[in-house]
Design an enzyme around this catalytic site. Sequence first.
Site, PDB file in Angstrom:
ATOM      1  NE  ARG A  47      -4.286  -1.579   0.071  1.00  0.00           N
ATOM      2  CZ  ARG A  47      -4.566  -2.602  -0.246  1.00  0.00           C
ATOM      3  NH1 ARG A  47      -3.456  -3.271  -1.056  1.00  0.00           N
ATOM      4  NH2 ARG A  47      -5.605  -3.182  -0.087  1.00  0.00           N
ATOM      5  CB  SER A  98      -8.792  -1.051   3.504  1.00  0.00           C
ATOM      6  OG  SER A  98      -9.236  -2.131   2.914  1.00  0.00           O
ATOM      7  CD  GLU A 140      -4.921   3.029   1.404  1.00  0.00           C
ATOM      8  OE1 GLU A 140      -3.850   3.227   0.783  1.00  0.00           O
ATOM      9  OE2 GLU A 140      -6.121   3.190   1.158  1.00  0.00           O
TER      10      GLU A 140
HETATM   11  N1  EPU Z   1     -11.948  -9.947   9.388  1.00  0.00           N
HETATM   12  C1  EPU Z   1     -12.820  -9.951  10.408  1.00  0.00           C
HETATM   13  N2  EPU Z   1     -13.766  -8.981  10.525  1.00  0.00           N
HETATM   14  C2  EPU Z   1     -13.807  -8.111   9.552  1.00  0.00           C
HETATM   15  C3  EPU Z   1     -12.973  -7.899   8.559  1.00  0.00           C
HETATM   16  C4  EPU Z   1     -12.156  -8.861   8.400  1.00  0.00           C
HETATM   17  O1  EPU Z   1     -12.566 -10.927  11.235  1.00  0.00           O
HETATM   18  O2  EPU Z   1     -14.814  -7.166   9.823  1.00  0.00           O
HETATM   19  C5  EPU Z   1     -10.858 -10.874   9.248  1.00  0.00           C
HETATM   20  C6  EPU Z   1     -11.193 -11.864   8.032  1.00  0.00           C
HETATM   21  O3  EPU Z   1     -12.436 -12.817   8.783  1.00  0.00           O
HETATM   22  C7  EPU Z   1     -10.187 -12.507   7.594  1.00  0.00           C
HETATM   23  C8  EPU Z   1      -9.022 -11.233   7.905  1.00  0.00           C
HETATM   24  O4  EPU Z   1      -9.720 -10.354   8.809  1.00  0.00           O
HETATM   25  O5  EPU Z   1      -9.528 -13.607   8.373  1.00  0.00           O
HETATM   26  C9  EPU Z   1      -8.861 -10.593   6.697  1.00  0.00           C
HETATM   27  O6  EPU Z   1      -9.906 -10.175   5.999  1.00  0.00           O
HETATM   28  P1  EPU Z   1     -10.133  -9.815   4.475  1.00  0.00           P
HETATM   29  O7  EPU Z   1      -9.938 -11.264   3.730  1.00  0.00           O
HETATM   30  O8  EPU Z   1     -11.498  -9.273   4.175  1.00  0.00           O
HETATM   31  O9  EPU Z   1      -8.981  -8.863   3.876  1.00  0.00           O
HETATM   32  P2  EPU Z   1      -8.485  -7.416   4.863  1.00  0.00           P
HETATM   33  O10 EPU Z   1      -6.911  -7.718   5.088  1.00  0.00           O
HETATM   34  O11 EPU Z   1      -9.532  -7.019   5.651  1.00  0.00           O
HETATM   35  C10 EPU Z   1      -7.212  -6.664   2.536  1.00  0.00           C
HETATM   36  C11 EPU Z   1      -6.993  -5.398   1.721  1.00  0.00           C
HETATM   37  C12 EPU Z   1      -8.442  -5.182   0.984  1.00  0.00           C
HETATM   38  C13 EPU Z   1      -8.405  -6.266   0.016  1.00  0.00           C
HETATM   39  C14 EPU Z   1      -8.510  -7.830   0.959  1.00  0.00           C
HETATM   40  C15 EPU Z   1      -8.507  -8.848   0.140  1.00  0.00           C
HETATM   41  C16 EPU Z   1      -5.908  -3.919   3.001  1.00  0.00           C
HETATM   42  C17 EPU Z   1      -5.656  -2.497   3.814  1.00  0.00           C
HETATM   43  N3  EPU Z   1      -6.849  -4.067   2.669  1.00  0.00           N
HETATM   44  O12 EPU Z   1      -8.523  -6.439   3.478  1.00  0.00           O
HETATM   45  O13 EPU Z   1      -8.242  -4.207   0.186  1.00  0.00           O
HETATM   46  O14 EPU Z   1      -9.568  -6.331  -0.883  1.00  0.00           O
HETATM   47  O15 EPU Z   1      -7.456  -7.753   1.715  1.00  0.00           O
HETATM   48  O16 EPU Z   1      -7.305  -9.057  -0.425  1.00  0.00           O
HETATM   49  O17 EPU Z   1      -4.817  -4.335   2.995  1.00  0.00           O
HETATM   50  C18 EPU Z   1      -8.764  -1.660  -0.115  1.00  0.00           C
HETATM   51  O18 EPU Z   1      -7.494  -1.343   0.074  1.00  0.00           O
HETATM   52  O19 EPU Z   1      -9.570  -0.672  -0.194  1.00  0.00           O
HETATM   53  C19 EPU Z   1      -9.265  -3.123   0.088  1.00  0.00           C
HETATM   54  C20 EPU Z   1     -10.608  -3.410   0.140  1.00  0.00           C
END
Ligand code: EPU
Length: 344
Positions: free
Chosen positions: A168, A241, A337
């Site tokens: 990022r 995010s 971010e």
């Molecule tokens: N989780 C929770 N509760 C929540 C959200 C997430 O428990 O409310 C847990 C999920 O169950 C999972 C983990 O957190 O175990 C990660 O969640 P998720 O796969 O949704 O991904 P993220 O880390 O929350 C990142 C990116 C997203 C991208 C997804 C998929 C960042 C800041 N965000 O989110 O990017 O779509 O991975 O690769 O790195 C963005 O930048 O705008 C964005 C949407």
Amino acid sequence: MNSSLPVQENVDLAPLLTLRTPAQARFYLCAQSIAEIRQGLEFARARDLPVLLLGGGSNLILVEDFDGLVLHLGLKGVTYTPQEDGSCIVRAAAGENWHELVTNTVARGYRGLENLALIPGTVGAAPVQNIGAYGVELKDTLTRVEVLDRRTFQCRTLTNPECGFSYRNSLFKTSDGQHFIILAVEFRLDRSRPLQVGYGDLARVLESRGAEMTEASVMQAVMEIRRSKLPDPKLIPNVGSFFMNPIVDCRQFQHLQQQYPQIAHYPLHDGRHKLAAGWLIDQAGWKGYREGNVGVHDRQALVLINPGQGRGSEVIELARKIQRDILQRFGVALNIEPVRVPGD
Ligand code: EPU
């Protein structure tokens, strides 16, 4: 000033920002060519005004009105140049819509961008935060970025390593790179690169479908997951995010894991761990929280929403409360971010 330059005065930026926060631009220009970008810069220089670059407005928070020139980058055009080795060099101008570019490359049978489907915004904004999703980042296929230097008005081309990409982040977010205006981005895509399908959610959806693995089926699965978790900014204003996933050292991670055995995390190659900020915020009870016009999305705690079209400052106030709470509970600092104007 060039009298034919279509500069507008006192323009409401809310329709141009996916967070829909009301903010006025003192001057606004949608530049359709490099010549217009240069003229816009001259216009601002002559009046000693700051310039704010605007792409799709999907990663930008305006905390107050902007007393300068908002330069909207409207450059269009995509070219495909097939190479002898079967790969294809794709060059897309900054003002092209990111998701349309992804769908067009997939429709032509080229691989490399399918995991990045449905990310809102423009091509020119994509390198700034090195957009990434489902195990793929922009830097994996990006070859070059064409830029215009705001100080000299000269154009130049930066190679992938020169862009300083990391999670990022890029040169374009630093003081060394903020004077570059991204004009176009070039990628090398091909028909045979391995598909990236290891990311938890994606692997589950693809497995449950049992369909053939192609760039098109991966893109469809990514779109399905995003639609199920992430709010459509056209319906619920948001900037994706809101916080970066924080990285902690091995000691702190072990300490946290003892307390929270279920903690969501990704081990990094250097022994550190990236934590899921969404998991931390969710555990702390913020998911679905509402405060006045703003709140936390009820299906993904990492996304702040602005359904009441509140001001940028209201969104930032909520973000500060969440940051304080997460620091107090877990000892982990969350960084915002999206780009904030003005910054800290
Ligand atoms: N989780 C929770 N509760 C929540 C959200 C997430 O428990 O409310 C847990 C999920 O169950 C999972 C983990 O957190 O175990 C990660 O969640 P998720 O796969 O949704 O991904 P993220 O880390 O929350 C990142 C990116 C997203 C991208 C997804 C998929 C960042 C800041 N965000 O989110 O990017 O779509 O991975 O690769 O790195 C963005 O930048 O705008 C964005 C949407």
